[in-house]
Design an enzyme around this catalytic site. Sequence first.
Site, short mmCIF file in Angstrom:
data_model
loop_
_atom_site.label_atom_id
_atom_site.label_comp_id
_atom_site.label_asym_id
_atom_site.label_seq_id
_atom_site.Cartn_x
_atom_site.Cartn_y
_atom_site.Cartn_z
NE ARG A 21 -1.88 -0.81 3.71
CZ ARG A 21 -2.25 -0.15 4.79
NH1 ARG A 21 -3.44 0.39 4.86
NH2 ARG A 21 -1.43 -0.01 5.81
CB SER A 65 5.99 -6.56 7.77
OG SER A 65 5.43 -5.29 7.91
CG ASP A 90 4.09 -5.74 10.49
OD1 ASP A 90 5.09 -6.06 11.16
OD2 ASP A 90 3.36 -6.58 9.95
C1 BGC Z 1 7.84 -11.07 9.87
C2 BGC Z 1 7.75 -9.90 10.83
C3 BGC Z 1 6.39 -9.25 10.74
C4 BGC Z 1 5.30 -10.28 10.92
C5 BGC Z 1 3.91 -9.69 10.80
C6 BGC Z 1 6.67 -12.02 10.10
O1 BGC Z 1 6.69 -13.04 9.14
O2 BGC Z 1 9.05 -11.77 10.05
O3 BGC Z 1 8.76 -8.95 10.53
O4 BGC Z 1 6.31 -8.26 11.74
O5 BGC Z 1 5.44 -11.30 9.96
O6 BGC Z 1 3.71 -9.11 9.57
#
Ligand code: BGC
Length: 481
Positions: free
Chosen positions: A82, A144, A201
């Site tokens: 996004r 993320s 995130d």
């Molecule tokens: C990632 C994290 C992320 C989480 C939620 C995980 O697979 O390693 O960095 O915060 O997913 O999105």
Amino acid sequence: MSVFKHNSDYNILKADLITLSLELTHEDFKKVDFLLTKEFARGLKSTKDSTIKMYLTYVRSLPNNEERGQYLALDLGGTNFRVLLVEFNRDSSKIVDCVREAIPAKLRFGAGSDLFDFIAEHVVSFAIKHQLVGVRIALGFTFSFPLQQQGLAEAHLVTWTKSFNCAGVVGFDVVRLLKAALKRKMHKSIPYVDVVAIINDTTGTLIAGALKDKNCMIGLIVGTGANACYVEKLENLEKWPFNYSDPKQVVINTEFGAFGDNSVLDFVRTIWDRSLDAESVNSGKQVYEKMLSGMYLPEIFRRVLLTLIERGVLFNGHLPLELLRPNSISTKIMSDIDQDTNMENFTKTREAIKKLFPHCKFNEVDVKIVFMINNRITKRSAQMVATGIWALAKRIKQNEVSVAYDGALISLHPYFRVWVEEKLSQFINSNAPGKKIKLIQANDGSGLGAAIVAAVCYREKRPKIIKKRGKVYQITSFQTK
Ligand code: BGC
């Protein structure tokens, strides 16, 4: 304990027995808490020697509503990304516009440069659409995945998780990759998009939660993936590289999804957890995440159903062909089934079976079994999440701790949050009766949080550069509350 303990139907009892390993006792969760607590401490000492990495985010204090102006945010972490334009005024923040684009599978598994080009192209056209021509506009990037950060705007990807595996990105600074792609797409007359910060995130969620609640110290995501971050004191961080100036704290991205990658969770893993892991793109990795996040629960469910059919306990041993297709069940369907809590007519479960397997003949007992299995899987996930939150909340030495959460599974499921709260109460009552842990929903933390961090960075203009032991570190501290 099974909800069907007193039901005399033989198939239900058989299904109950076969899937009992999905129901964990409080003793099991206490052990998980103990192991998590140990792993958190290890990660705070050294990232290298731990499975839970406890990454430094360089976000030091939380926002104070002083941000002004327009900022861009880019959110990449699931199968969509996004771009958002966020405006901060005197007392409020507002998302002026947001576009969402699906990322085709070939880009999620292709060359990293193609992925970044695709994203950059959308960012630039979004900026043009908003007539941000000839201006310099700051962008906060929510990325993320596990990152080893060297500063607020320098972060090397450690590994891909969820449904990504692009070549040429692991080990590289993703801010640089994004900047390079933006440069390729930006021409003279169009905006200068300046990537000023990168966050996870969970950090975005914590930041968005902190705007609403001053006790907010933990950010939690339970969606496609799962993870948590929290505010840690610098004195507890052997790996903090430099000064101990105020505020003496930093947000730690735990990346607790990797818990169990060293086999410590094997005592609670079922045959279905193991087979899912063995066939995943990142086998042996993200063991805890695979037991609790939305991307994996439907696959566990599918595998359990297959076992029960194979053993002749479900659908009279007849296999609906749809069940052979991986990812044929959605988290939404699992949430729907969990709505049937009055356990009388199981309307939602019935509808779900019809929708998933249109040609399948089923009876009362099948319906009850499908409900029971689904419920065991989602409840185990919520209780695992609660255990992770409890292990973190213990580290925060204040009586009231709020947890900002986001992510489809915890936000949209009818009881997930309640189950998390129930398990948390169980831990609190037996360990720290005075402690209060409150869950607050942080809407769109991954968009808003990145824009806030971008705003703060921009306000402070240039990050300080600190050199230590031959390394250069960059730091931007936020104003204290
Ligand atoms: C990632 C994290 C992320 C989480 C939620 C995980 O697979 O390693 O960095 O915060 O997913 O999105």
